[in-house]
Design an enzyme around this catalytic site. Sequence first.
Site, mmCIF file in Angstrom:
data_model
loop_
_atom_site.group_PDB
_atom_site.id
_atom_site.type_symbol
_atom_site.label_atom_id
_atom_site.label_comp_id
_atom_site.label_asym_id
_atom_site.label_seq_id
_atom_site.Cartn_x
_atom_site.Cartn_y
_atom_site.Cartn_z
ATOM 1 N N ASP A 64 26.705 92.576 -114.721
ATOM 2 C CA ASP A 64 25.438 92.648 -115.690
ATOM 3 C C ASP A 64 25.606 91.756 -116.710
ATOM 4 O O ASP A 64 24.896 91.461 -117.718
ATOM 5 C CB ASP A 64 25.079 93.960 -116.325
ATOM 6 N N HIS A 84 36.972 63.999 -111.987
ATOM 7 C CA HIS A 84 36.169 65.251 -112.575
ATOM 8 C C HIS A 84 37.240 66.375 -112.948
ATOM 9 O O HIS A 84 37.072 67.528 -112.677
ATOM 10 C CB HIS A 84 35.235 65.606 -111.640
ATOM 11 N N ASP A 92 36.114 62.914 -122.230
ATOM 12 C CA ASP A 92 34.741 62.748 -121.976
ATOM 13 C C ASP A 92 34.132 64.051 -122.282
ATOM 14 O O ASP A 92 34.121 65.029 -121.809
ATOM 15 C CB ASP A 92 34.797 62.524 -120.409
ATOM 16 N N ASP A 100 26.725 61.917 -124.179
ATOM 17 C CA ASP A 100 27.921 61.666 -123.095
ATOM 18 C C ASP A 100 28.795 60.521 -123.565
ATOM 19 O O ASP A 100 28.351 59.423 -123.459
ATOM 20 C CB ASP A 100 27.186 61.535 -121.785
ATOM 21 N N HIS A 149 33.432 54.112 -109.801
ATOM 22 C CA HIS A 149 32.315 54.696 -110.127
ATOM 23 C C HIS A 149 31.094 53.713 -110.540
ATOM 24 O O HIS A 149 31.695 52.619 -110.847
ATOM 25 C CB HIS A 149 32.458 55.872 -111.100
ATOM 26 N N HIS A 162 24.337 55.653 -116.211
ATOM 27 C CA HIS A 162 23.178 56.540 -115.559
ATOM 28 C C HIS A 162 22.115 56.896 -116.740
ATOM 29 O O HIS A 162 22.606 56.765 -117.810
ATOM 30 C CB HIS A 162 23.952 57.889 -115.042
ATOM 31 N N HIS A 205 22.876 63.426 -116.549
ATOM 32 C CA HIS A 205 22.339 62.646 -115.421
ATOM 33 C C HIS A 205 20.782 62.518 -115.505
ATOM 34 O O HIS A 205 20.473 63.574 -114.726
ATOM 35 C CB HIS A 205 23.234 62.565 -114.217
ATOM 36 N N GLU A 262 29.727 53.071 -119.248
ATOM 37 C CA GLU A 262 31.031 53.724 -119.005
ATOM 38 C C GLU A 262 31.735 53.019 -118.018
ATOM 39 O O GLU A 262 32.184 53.669 -116.972
ATOM 40 C CB GLU A 262 30.768 55.192 -118.959
ATOM 41 N N TYR A 296 41.412 53.158 -113.332
ATOM 42 C CA TYR A 296 42.282 54.525 -112.923
ATOM 43 C C TYR A 296 43.392 54.189 -112.097
ATOM 44 O O TYR A 296 43.164 53.825 -110.878
ATOM 45 C CB TYR A 296 41.261 55.732 -112.236
ATOM 46 N N ARG A 318 38.813 55.130 -119.673
ATOM 47 C CA ARG A 318 37.160 55.033 -119.714
ATOM 48 C C ARG A 318 36.681 55.067 -121.179
ATOM 49 O O ARG A 318 37.178 55.550 -122.029
ATOM 50 C CB ARG A 318 36.483 56.259 -118.805
HETATM 51 N N1 GLY Z 1 30.427 63.046 -118.273
HETATM 52 C C1 GLY Z 1 29.612 62.879 -116.955
HETATM 53 C C2 GLY Z 1 29.372 61.260 -116.977
HETATM 54 O O1 GLY Z 1 29.962 60.660 -117.635
HETATM 55 O O2 GLY Z 1 28.558 60.840 -116.145
HETATM 56 MN MN MN Z 2 28.412 59.460 -118.262
HETATM 57 MN MN MN Z 3 30.749 61.083 -119.348
#
Ligand code: GLY
Ligand code: MN
Ligand code: MN
Length: 446
Positions: free
Chosen positions: A40, A243, A260, A271, A350, A354, A361, A384, A388, A405
């Site tokens: 609950d 991630h 991050d 972000d 990546h 975004h 996002h 960003e 890596y 990053r």
């Molecule tokens: N923290 C998620 C991104 O950087 O997109």
């Molecule tokens: Mn981001």
């Molecule tokens: Mn981020």
Amino acid sequence: MKADDLDPILHGARRARLAQAMQAGIAVLPTAPERVRNRDSHYPYRYDSHFYYLTGFAEPEAALVIVAGAQPKSLLFCREKNAEREIWDGLRYGPEAARERFGFDEAHPVSALDAKLLELLADQPALYFPVGADAAWDARAIGWLNAVRANVRAGVCAPERVQDVRALIDEMRLVKDAHELGVMRRAAAISCAAHRRAMQAARPGRYEYELEAELLHEFRRSGAQFPAYSPIVAGGANACVLHYVANDALLRDGDLVLIDAGCELGGYAADITRTHPVNGRFSGAQREVYELVLAAQAAALGQVCSGKAWNEPHDAAVRVLAQGLRDLKLLSGSLEEALEKETYKRFYMHRTGHWLGLDVHDAGDYKRAGKWRTLAPGMTLTVEPGLYIRAAADVPERLHGIGVRIEDDVLVTEAACEVLTAAAPKSIADIEALKRDTRPRAGDAR
Ligand code: GLY
Ligand code: MN
Ligand code: MN
């Protein structure tokens, strides 16, 4: 931000704009359900972003209905007052107070939604609905349509068209208004302070979660309701796991730590990523990689302004990174070859950003009719780039496990972009200075 900070005129104007974009028909937007974590106990409640954008109403078990046309109106369906439940869970506005406080034309108990929609959908050309967002609501929407169709012999026409209402709202959400930008600036400022705090707290022998605790402390003490997403605190090679969220490893002398993290304030996300040396000093190899990512970010930021296409910042960052990877002997062949065959993706897999807003996002297409979207004033996005470098036989050992990053939140303006997160240090000199000024003196506790 409490509900009392909200401006019902602003939300009413957004609903009017949506009604205008629909031209005719009925829109139905339910908010998010509460979700059980175990038995609950519930997860902290978070409203649906589209619903909140149009209402400012933060309670669960609610839906917004908009009637478009010559005389548009908006109706809220929400929980009724309940003295017993309010003792346990706190205030519920109830329809009457909610209508007045949030500026709806009508408000009704949420239990009346189905019956009211049968009336409202009769003789309407379209139902605008978040199609496919939730199976139970999809079934319910089909139920409304079928119930209206059951009356055709009585001369009632049922909507012929069901359209995803989110596409219209996404377009509105893509360009932020002054109120949204005000909240986003505050979310950015709080998140920058949290990154500074985590930089100051990092030292060999601490655990990743201790830095996470510093971030969360700063978010909450400043009034932010949540982290906008699970913070990443990744020491050493953990930074190469994109991630990574375990945040449970020891921070080692000589390693970098990638953080991050951003808060959510009044529904809006920040972000930010910063990468810094655990012991306060970048090594030679770390410095090379860091300066390369920083140069890639500067190149990308230079491409963020009104009139540029969405992909231009990314392409600028990739060009700098690919050349740098060649200089570091991580890529062979010409620059054009690296770009064409995308060999850089082994180290940069990546995209460079975004949209950012109510969702980390955020809402909005990146391409329209097959073409990258053009940036316009009021759009907010992240920039960003990263690298890596996992350990491998063909990678020089001094670069093994370095992950960097650098992520900022920016606002598109006419001539350039405004970096909303500039208060989080990112030059090597500024990072080392901040950490030098806060290094523990001999005799201090760990
Ligand atoms: N923290 C998620 C991104 O950087 O997109
Ligand atoms: Mn981001
Ligand atoms: Mn981020």
